[in-house]
Design a protein around this motif. Structure first.
Motif, PDB file in Angstrom:
ATOM      1  N   UNK A   1      35.154 -12.340  18.764  1.00 57.86           N
ATOM      2  CA  UNK A   1      36.445 -11.853  18.265  1.00 57.86           C
ATOM      3  C   UNK A   1      37.117 -12.961  17.456  1.00 57.86           C
ATOM      4  N   UNK A   2      37.538 -12.613  16.263  1.00 57.21           N
ATOM      5  CA  UNK A   2      38.190 -13.577  15.382  1.00 57.21           C
ATOM      6  C   UNK A   2      39.521 -13.020  14.909  1.00 57.21           C
ATOM      7  N   UNK A   3      40.413 -13.901  14.529  1.00 54.81           N
ATOM      8  CA  UNK A   3      41.677 -13.469  13.952  1.00 54.81           C
ATOM      9  C   UNK A   3      41.409 -12.792  12.615  1.00 54.81           C
ATOM     10  N   UNK A   4      42.353 -11.962  12.189  1.00 55.21           N
ATOM     11  CA  UNK A   4      42.186 -11.243  10.929  1.00 55.21           C
ATOM     12  C   UNK A   4      42.035 -12.200   9.753  1.00 55.21           C
ATOM     13  N   UNK A   5      42.679 -13.373   9.807  1.00 52.50           N
ATOM     14  CA  UNK A   5      42.582 -14.353   8.716  1.00 52.50           C
ATOM     15  C   UNK A   5      41.153 -14.843   8.524  1.00 52.50           C
ATOM     16  N   UNK A   6      40.375 -14.878   9.598  1.00 54.75           N
ATOM     17  CA  UNK A   6      38.979 -15.298   9.493  1.00 54.75           C
ATOM     18  C   UNK A   6      38.044 -14.112   9.311  1.00 54.75           C
ATOM     19  N   UNK A   7      38.346 -13.002   9.992  1.00 55.77           N
ATOM     20  CA  UNK A   7      37.436 -11.850   9.965  1.00 55.77           C
ATOM     21  C   UNK A   7      37.307 -11.259   8.574  1.00 55.77           C
ATOM     22  N   UNK A   8      38.425 -11.165   7.852  1.00 54.99           N
ATOM     23  CA  UNK A   8      38.402 -10.523   6.536  1.00 54.99           C
ATOM     24  C   UNK A   8      37.468 -11.237   5.566  1.00 54.99           C
ATOM     25  N   UNK A   9      37.640 -12.544   5.309  1.00 50.02           N
ATOM     26  CA  UNK A   9      36.717 -13.209   4.376  1.00 50.02           C
ATOM     27  C   UNK A   9      35.297 -13.286   4.911  1.00 50.02           C
ATOM     28  N   UNK A  10      35.109 -13.386   6.244  1.00 51.51           N
ATOM     29  CA  UNK A  10      33.762 -13.459   6.792  1.00 51.51           C
ATOM     30  C   UNK A  10      32.987 -12.173   6.524  1.00 51.51           C
ATOM     31  N   UNK A  11      33.623 -11.045   6.725  1.00 49.10           N
ATOM     32  CA  UNK A  11      32.955  -9.773   6.440  1.00 49.10           C
ATOM     33  C   UNK A  11      32.630  -9.663   4.955  1.00 49.10           C
ATOM     34  N   UNK A  12      33.530 -10.118   4.107  1.00 51.06           N
ATOM     35  CA  UNK A  12      33.251 -10.119   2.671  1.00 51.06           C
ATOM     36  C   UNK A  12      32.037 -10.985   2.337  1.00 51.06           C
ATOM     37  N   UNK A  13      31.936 -12.151   2.976  1.00 51.46           N
ATOM     38  CA  UNK A  13      30.797 -13.040   2.741  1.00 51.46           C
ATOM     39  C   UNK A  13      29.492 -12.368   3.157  1.00 51.46           C
ATOM     40  N   UNK A  14      29.485 -11.768   4.341  1.00 52.68           N
ATOM     41  CA  UNK A  14      28.272 -11.082   4.795  1.00 52.68           C
ATOM     42  C   UNK A  14      27.902  -9.935   3.863  1.00 52.68           C
ATOM     43  N   UNK A  15      28.906  -9.213   3.372  1.00 55.63           N
ATOM     44  CA  UNK A  15      28.646  -8.119   2.437  1.00 55.63           C
ATOM     45  C   UNK A  15      27.963  -8.625   1.173  1.00 55.63           C
ATOM     46  N   UNK A  16      28.479  -9.715   0.625  1.00 55.53           N
ATOM     47  CA  UNK A  16      27.898 -10.261  -0.605  1.00 55.53           C
ATOM     48  C   UNK A  16      26.486 -10.768  -0.381  1.00 55.53           C
TER      49      UNK A  16
END
Length: 506
Positions: A396-411
């Motif tokens: 579980x991560x804060x939204x500040x970390x989760x948002x860019x992390x998911x974007x990175x995995x998507x790319x």
């Protein structure tokens, strides 16, 4: 440290029902300790001892007086003199008085109270207090001690504690919050200063002494049904029939809204020797707590609604981009629009999880397991060319970390599918996540075509890789490394510090 259940199992032959009664007693005995200004020790005959000594299995200190037993007495065995007195109290089934010296030489008065359940003495409760026979008690102390004496007789009778049903998880007011003693007719015989303050905040400005307390609640409580329930609760506790401790259908605790305040009310029936002598009514003013709770609930609902609307807006943007891609004849423009659709969809998915969360935190594992397979299917032209496997956990991560992390995995997944398997070969993409106390290490690898000789991610001109580097290094404060994977293919390793960057659960 051993729990009460462990000690009872190891040192006694008590049944589950008898052990449950002792558990309930320990759960409620803070009230008895506060009213009696005394330390409480629960002792049982130690079946494992050859001489059947008494073993202390639980201890409670008062909030209203200084303790006379500063040390931890649990697992201590009573000395021979005290053991004889405890055995006598258990055999006679009556409250007896004993005196002794506490650590430090303080003279202590001890009441030995047999604990009866279903007609059988199963333990002995020691009530230890400093001997204050020379001091004249105040009206508050006299009322406290009279109520404590009634409760002690109820312990010896086996009628305390009373099982209370339908409590809805309400907390327990303490004697210091607000104490009212009513007689068998429901008339107030004593109200502590804190109780008077609570009733004044509720809107009752007269003196409580001699007033029927049930009528006060009927007058003050704003909801008619709650007012009726509160009045019935007080009447039942004060003068109702003897309460069976095995009956779990009594409602003796509730929260009510008055004209100016919200209070938590608990009624404790007093039935020494089976005779109704009235009740103790404890009140706690929880107005400010409820106001803060309502403010937090409103704030949480507003935040969730914002995330929900952001998700809906992003889905609308995604649909418009998808529609534009279908109408575009240029393949390069169509591909760029489809990439934008996938990026927007990944952000929308995170907002969808945030809209259903009380905290501003995201279970990244759930997002990844929902997003990546769909992403591969959408990225592949025709039949999917790669299978995605996820190992380890992101946590579980804060939204500040989760948002860019998911974007990175998507790319990274999109890049692997489009470039690693562009020649139509079948392959495999593996995502490994290793969550530590200080950082999160992620490796995305594939067995595709691999990276060209002399490849430099910074000069590749690939928009997806530029997004990855920017998000990892700036938004996540981490590092990213590109390398060839074992046996061919590409491996990307990302390290993200999480100990300081976010207050996340591990």
């Amino acid at each position: 440290m051993s729990t009460l259940a462990d000690l009872l199992a190891a040192h006694t032959g008590l049944s589950d029902e008898q052990g449950g009664h002792l558990q309930r007693l320990v759960g409620e005995w803070q009230l008895l300790a506060d009213l009696s200004f005394a330390d409480l020790l629960l002792t049982v005959p130690d079946a494992a001892a050859a001489n059947t000594a008494f073993l202390t299995v639980a201890q409670c200190r008062p909030n209203t007086a200084a303790t006379v037993l500063p040390g931890d007495e649990v697992t201590n065995v009573a000395d021979d003199q005290l053991t004889r007195a405890l055995r006598s109290a258990a055999e006679r089934g009556e409250i007896t008085v004993d005196r002794g010296a506490a650590p430090g030489g303080v003279e202590v008065r001890r009441e030995l109270i047999p604990v009866r359940f279903d007609g059988e003495v199963v333990a002995v409760l020691i009530q230890a207090a400093a001997d204050t026979a020379q001091r004249v008690p105040s009206p508050l102390e006299r009322s406290y001690q009279a109520s404590a004496a009634d409760l002690c007789h109820m312990v010896a009778d086996g009628t305390f504690p009373v099982v209370e049903g339908n409590e809805s998880g309400l907390s327990t007011p303490r004697a210091g919050d607000g104490y009212v003693r009513v007689d068998a007719d429901g008339l107030v015989r004593y109200a502590s200063p804190n109780a008077l303050s609570a009733f004044h905040r509720m809107g009752f400005t007269s003196d409580l002494s001699g007033v029927v307390l049930a009528d006060v609640f009927t007058e003050l409580v704003t909801d008619a049904f709650d007012a009726q329930d509160a009045a019935q609760m007080i009447t039942l506790a004060a003068s109702g029939p003897a309460l069976d401790p095995a009956a779990a259908d009594r409602v003796l605790r509730m929260e009510v809204d008055a004209r100016r305040a919200t209070v938590l009310v608990r009624a404790v029936p007093l039935r020494p020797r089976g005779v109704a002598t009235g009740a103790i009514v404890l009140v706690r003013d929880v107005t400010e707590v409820k106001r803060r709770d309502r403010a937090l609930i409103s704030k949480d609902a507003t935040i969730r609604e914002i995330h929900h609307r952001v998700k809906n807006n992003l889905q609308s943007v995604s649909a418009l981009l998808r529609l534009q891609a279908r109408r575009t004849a240029n393949p390069d423009a169509q591909s760029a629009l489809n990439e934008a659709v996938r990026r927007v969809a990944s952000i929308a998915l995170v907002h969808e999880f945030l809209s259903g969360s009380v905290d501003e935190e995201v279970d990244v594992d759930e997002v990844v397991h929902r997003l990546l397979p769909v992403l591969v299917d959408a990225t592949s032209a025709g039949a999917p060319r790669a299978e995605v496997q996820v190992y380890g956990r992101f946590g579980v991560l804060s939204a500040d970390l989760a948002m860019p992390l998911v974007m990175v995995l998507t790319e990274l997944i999109q890049n692997s599918v489009e470039h690693g398997f562009a020649d139509g070969r079948q392959g495999r993409i593996e995502v490994h996540a290793q969550r530590g106390l200080r950082d999160l290490v992620i490796q995305v690898s594939d067995n595709g075509a691999g990276i060209p000789q002399g490849f430099d991610p910074g000069d590749s001109g690939n928009l997806g890789l530029q997004i990855v580097r920017t998000l990892v290094e700036i938004d996540l404060n981490g590092t990213v490394e590109f390398a060839g994977a074992d046996g061919g293919g590409t491996a990307v390793r990302i390290t993200i510090p999480i100990a300081v960057a976010a207050d996340a659960r591990v």
